[in-house]
Design a protein around this motif. Structure first.
Motif, PDB file in Angstrom:
ATOM      1  N   ALA A  62       0.823  -1.217   0.000  1.00  0.00           N
ATOM      2  CA  ALA A  62       0.000   0.000   0.000  1.00  0.00           C
ATOM      3  C   ALA A  62       0.852   1.259   0.000  1.00  0.00           C
ATOM      4  CB  ALA A  62      -0.930  -0.002   1.202  1.00  0.00           C
ATOM      5  N   ALA A  63       0.572   2.147  -0.933  1.00  0.00           N
ATOM      6  CA  ALA A  63       1.305   3.398  -1.055  1.00  0.00           C
ATOM      7  C   ALA A  63       0.562   4.491  -0.307  1.00  0.00           C
ATOM      8  CB  ALA A  63       1.411   3.770  -2.535  1.00  0.00           C
ATOM      9  N   ALA A  64       1.303   5.524   0.110  1.00  0.00           N
ATOM     10  CA  ALA A  64       0.678   6.652   0.783  1.00  0.00           C
ATOM     11  C   ALA A  64       0.075   7.596  -0.254  1.00  0.00           C
ATOM     12  CB  ALA A  64       1.719   7.376   1.619  1.00  0.00           C
ATOM     13  N   VAL A  96      -3.831   2.135  -2.289  1.00  0.00           N
ATOM     14  CA  VAL A  96      -3.455   3.425  -1.698  1.00  0.00           C
ATOM     15  C   VAL A  96      -4.129   3.565  -0.346  1.00  0.00           C
ATOM     16  CG1 VAL A  96      -3.536   5.940  -1.967  1.00  0.00           C
ATOM     17  CG2 VAL A  96      -3.173   4.501  -3.966  1.00  0.00           C
ATOM     18  N   SER A  97      -3.354   3.984   0.659  1.00  0.00           N
ATOM     19  CA  SER A  97      -3.913   4.233   1.993  1.00  0.00           C
ATOM     20  C   SER A  97      -4.549   5.606   1.993  1.00  0.00           C
ATOM     21  CB  SER A  97      -2.815   4.234   3.052  1.00  0.00           C
ATOM     22  OG  SER A  97      -2.084   3.055   3.003  1.00  0.00           O
ATOM     23  N   ASP A  98      -5.820   5.663   2.380  1.00  0.00           N
ATOM     24  CA  ASP A  98      -6.431   6.980   2.563  1.00  0.00           C
ATOM     25  C   ASP A  98      -6.981   7.027   3.986  1.00  0.00           C
ATOM     26  OD1 ASP A  98      -8.246   5.054   1.750  1.00  0.00           O
ATOM     27  OD2 ASP A  98      -8.822   6.105  -0.083  1.00  0.00           O
ATOM     28  N   GLY A  99      -6.186   7.603   4.883  1.00  0.00           N
ATOM     29  CA  GLY A  99      -6.582   7.615   6.289  1.00  0.00           C
ATOM     30  C   GLY A  99      -6.462   6.220   6.867  1.00  0.00           C
ATOM     31  N   TYR A 134     -12.296  -1.261  -4.884  1.00  0.00           N
ATOM     32  CA  TYR A 134     -12.740  -1.798  -3.595  1.00  0.00           C
ATOM     33  C   TYR A 134     -11.706  -1.613  -2.469  1.00  0.00           C
ATOM     34  CZ  TYR A 134      -9.827  -5.292  -5.811  1.00  0.00           C
ATOM     35  OH  TYR A 134      -8.784  -5.897  -6.450  1.00  0.00           O
ATOM     36  N   GLY A 135     -12.148  -1.811  -1.239  1.00  0.00           N
ATOM     37  CA  GLY A 135     -11.275  -1.697  -0.066  1.00  0.00           C
ATOM     38  C   GLY A 135     -10.403  -2.939   0.095  1.00  0.00           C
ATOM     39  N   VAL A 136      -9.178  -2.763   0.575  1.00  0.00           N
ATOM     40  CA  VAL A 136      -8.236  -3.885   0.740  1.00  0.00           C
ATOM     41  C   VAL A 136      -7.406  -3.715   1.998  1.00  0.00           C
ATOM     42  CG1 VAL A 136      -7.916  -4.528  -1.687  1.00  0.00           C
ATOM     43  CG2 VAL A 136      -6.586  -2.633  -0.759  1.00  0.00           C
ATOM     44  N   GLN A 137      -6.600  -4.718   2.300  1.00  0.00           N
ATOM     45  CA  GLN A 137      -5.638  -4.647   3.422  1.00  0.00           C
ATOM     46  C   GLN A 137      -4.300  -5.179   2.940  1.00  0.00           C
ATOM     47  OE1 GLN A 137      -7.567  -6.700   6.723  1.00  0.00           O
ATOM     48  NE2 GLN A 137      -6.524  -5.207   8.023  1.00  0.00           N
ATOM     49  N   TYR A 138      -3.371  -4.295   2.633  1.00  0.00           N
ATOM     50  CA  TYR A 138      -2.041  -4.683   2.168  1.00  0.00           C
ATOM     51  C   TYR A 138      -1.010  -4.254   3.210  1.00  0.00           C
ATOM     52  CZ  TYR A 138      -3.097  -5.908  -2.723  1.00  0.00           C
ATOM     53  OH  TYR A 138      -3.537  -6.521  -3.859  1.00  0.00           O
ATOM     54  N   VAL A 139       0.174  -4.878   3.182  1.00  0.00           N
ATOM     55  CA  VAL A 139       1.273  -4.349   3.988  1.00  0.00           C
ATOM     56  C   VAL A 139       1.719  -3.052   3.307  1.00  0.00           C
ATOM     57  CG1 VAL A 139       2.021  -6.621   4.773  1.00  0.00           C
ATOM     58  CG2 VAL A 139       3.109  -5.642   2.769  1.00  0.00           C
ATOM     59  N   HIS A 171      -7.636   1.456  -0.472  1.00  0.00           N
ATOM     60  CA  HIS A 171      -8.433   1.080  -1.638  1.00  0.00           C
ATOM     61  C   HIS A 171      -7.523   0.822  -2.830  1.00  0.00           C
ATOM     62  CE1 HIS A 171     -11.624   2.814   0.822  1.00  0.00           C
ATOM     63  NE2 HIS A 171     -12.436   2.038   0.111  1.00  0.00           N
ATOM     64  N   ILE A 172      -7.988  -0.049  -3.707  1.00  0.00           N
ATOM     65  CA  ILE A 172      -7.269  -0.253  -4.960  1.00  0.00           C
ATOM     66  C   ILE A 172      -7.616   0.893  -5.906  1.00  0.00           C
ATOM     67  CG2 ILE A 172      -7.144  -1.692  -7.046  1.00  0.00           C
ATOM     68  CD1 ILE A 172      -5.733  -2.985  -4.695  1.00  0.00           C
ATOM     69  N   TYR A 173      -6.599   1.482  -6.483  1.00  0.00           N
ATOM     70  CA  TYR A 173      -6.783   2.486  -7.538  1.00  0.00           C
ATOM     71  C   TYR A 173      -6.246   1.920  -8.846  1.00  0.00           C
ATOM     72  CZ  TYR A 173      -8.021   6.290  -4.359  1.00  0.00           C
ATOM     73  OH  TYR A 173      -8.657   7.083  -3.437  1.00  0.00           O
ATOM     74  N   VAL A 174      -6.992   2.141  -9.906  1.00  0.00           N
ATOM     75  CA  VAL A 174      -6.496   1.826 -11.248  1.00  0.00           C
ATOM     76  C   VAL A 174      -6.332   3.151 -11.967  1.00  0.00           C
ATOM     77  CG1 VAL A 174      -7.076   0.784 -13.459  1.00  0.00           C
ATOM     78  CG2 VAL A 174      -7.436  -0.492 -11.351  1.00  0.00           C
ATOM     79  N   ILE A 175      -5.109   3.417 -12.378  1.00  0.00           N
ATOM     80  CA  ILE A 175      -4.784   4.717 -12.972  1.00  0.00           C
ATOM     81  C   ILE A 175      -4.395   4.509 -14.430  1.00  0.00           C
ATOM     82  CG2 ILE A 175      -3.164   6.657 -12.813  1.00  0.00           C
ATOM     83  CD1 ILE A 175      -3.272   6.046  -9.735  1.00  0.00           C
ATOM     84  N   ASN A 176      -5.090   5.196 -15.308  1.00  0.00           N
ATOM     85  CA  ASN A 176      -4.831   5.050 -16.738  1.00  0.00           C
ATOM     86  C   ASN A 176      -4.100   6.269 -17.255  1.00  0.00           C
ATOM     87  OD1 ASN A 176      -6.316   2.581 -17.283  1.00  0.00           O
ATOM     88  ND2 ASN A 176      -8.124   3.790 -16.706  1.00  0.00           N
TER      89      ASN A 176
END
Ligand code: SAH
Length: 222
Positions: free
Chosen positions: A163-165, A185-188, A210-215, A192-197
């Protein structure tokens, strides 16, 4: 969702992921069938959940690997170049390499040297993996993935496995136009997963999924 897809073999795990709608295409199914998760996950490899691989890292759950491939699939054509940031066990790097084929290239980057070594060892457990390493279709490098990996840029697709800040600007700069970035991406408090084109004209659009839990993506340990 996570538990329902677990299997007793690589084949049954992947059949279950397909049955539950987590694998959506024949291409992703084929690419995942060609990689035995037991070569990468130290325990319970056919459970649909993350497993610890040491150094505070985990091999992500199979349904996340499936979704990452499905999300990036348009940019994983034969011959494409891909960067896998936070490559950890090397499992997803191997699946991505199957998708882009022998004319493509996948660079896996991690900042923990023993994990880079482990990814090389894991991949060398199979004949196909050894060939990919020897030919240069797959390469594992050590470095801070938040800066991407300039040496082989630009990439058709970039996957981030931690997860990136923020969406690091360097990463979109290293995308081709068109190209796609998949990044948690961590938001607070949540992620959430972001797909950037990156579009053909170089402009950027982003979709929050959707929401996720990554290191987290972090500084390298001392
Ligand atoms: N895709 C991997 C996920 C491993 S967990 C797998 O499924 O096996 C996340 C990984 O990100 C860890 O291996 C960790 O070492 C790595 N990581 C964290 N911060 C990083 C950074 N700044 N640069 C490169 N890798 C990083």
């Amino acid at each position: 969702m996570a538990w329902r897809s677990s299997g007793s073999s690589n084949q049954s795990l992947i059949d279950n992921l397909e049955k539950n709608g987590l694998i959506e295409t024949k291409r992703v199914k084929g690419a995942m069938l060609q990689v035995d998760r037991a070569h990468y996950a130290p325990g319970n490899p056919y459970d649909d959940r993350p497993q610890p691989i040491g150094h505070k890292a985990t091999i992500s759950a199979p349904h996340m690997h499936a979704n990452a491939c499905e999300s990036l699939l348009d940019y994983l054509q034969p011959g494409a170049k891909v960067l896998d940031i936070g490559s950890g066990s090397g499992y997803l790097t191997a699946v991505l390499a199957n998708l882009v084929g022998p004319t493509g290239k996948v660079v896996g980057i991690d900042h923990i040297q023993p994990l880079v070594d482990m990814a090389n060892t894991n991949m060398a457990k199979s004949e196909e993996g050894r060939k990919m390493l020897e030919s240069g279709q797959v390469k594992f490098v050590t470095g801070d993935g938040r800066k991407g990996w300039k040496e082989d840029a630009p990439y058709d697709a970039i996957h981030v496995g931690a997860a990136a800040a923020e969406h690091h600007k360097e990463l979109t700069e290293q995308l081709k136009a068109p190209g796609r970035l998949f990044v948690p991406v961590s938001d607070g408090w949540s992620q959430h997963i972001y797909v950037i084109n990156k579009k053909e004209d170089g402009s950027i659009d982003q979709n929050r999924l959707y929401g996720v839990q990554y290191v987290p993506l972090t500084d390298a340990p001392e």
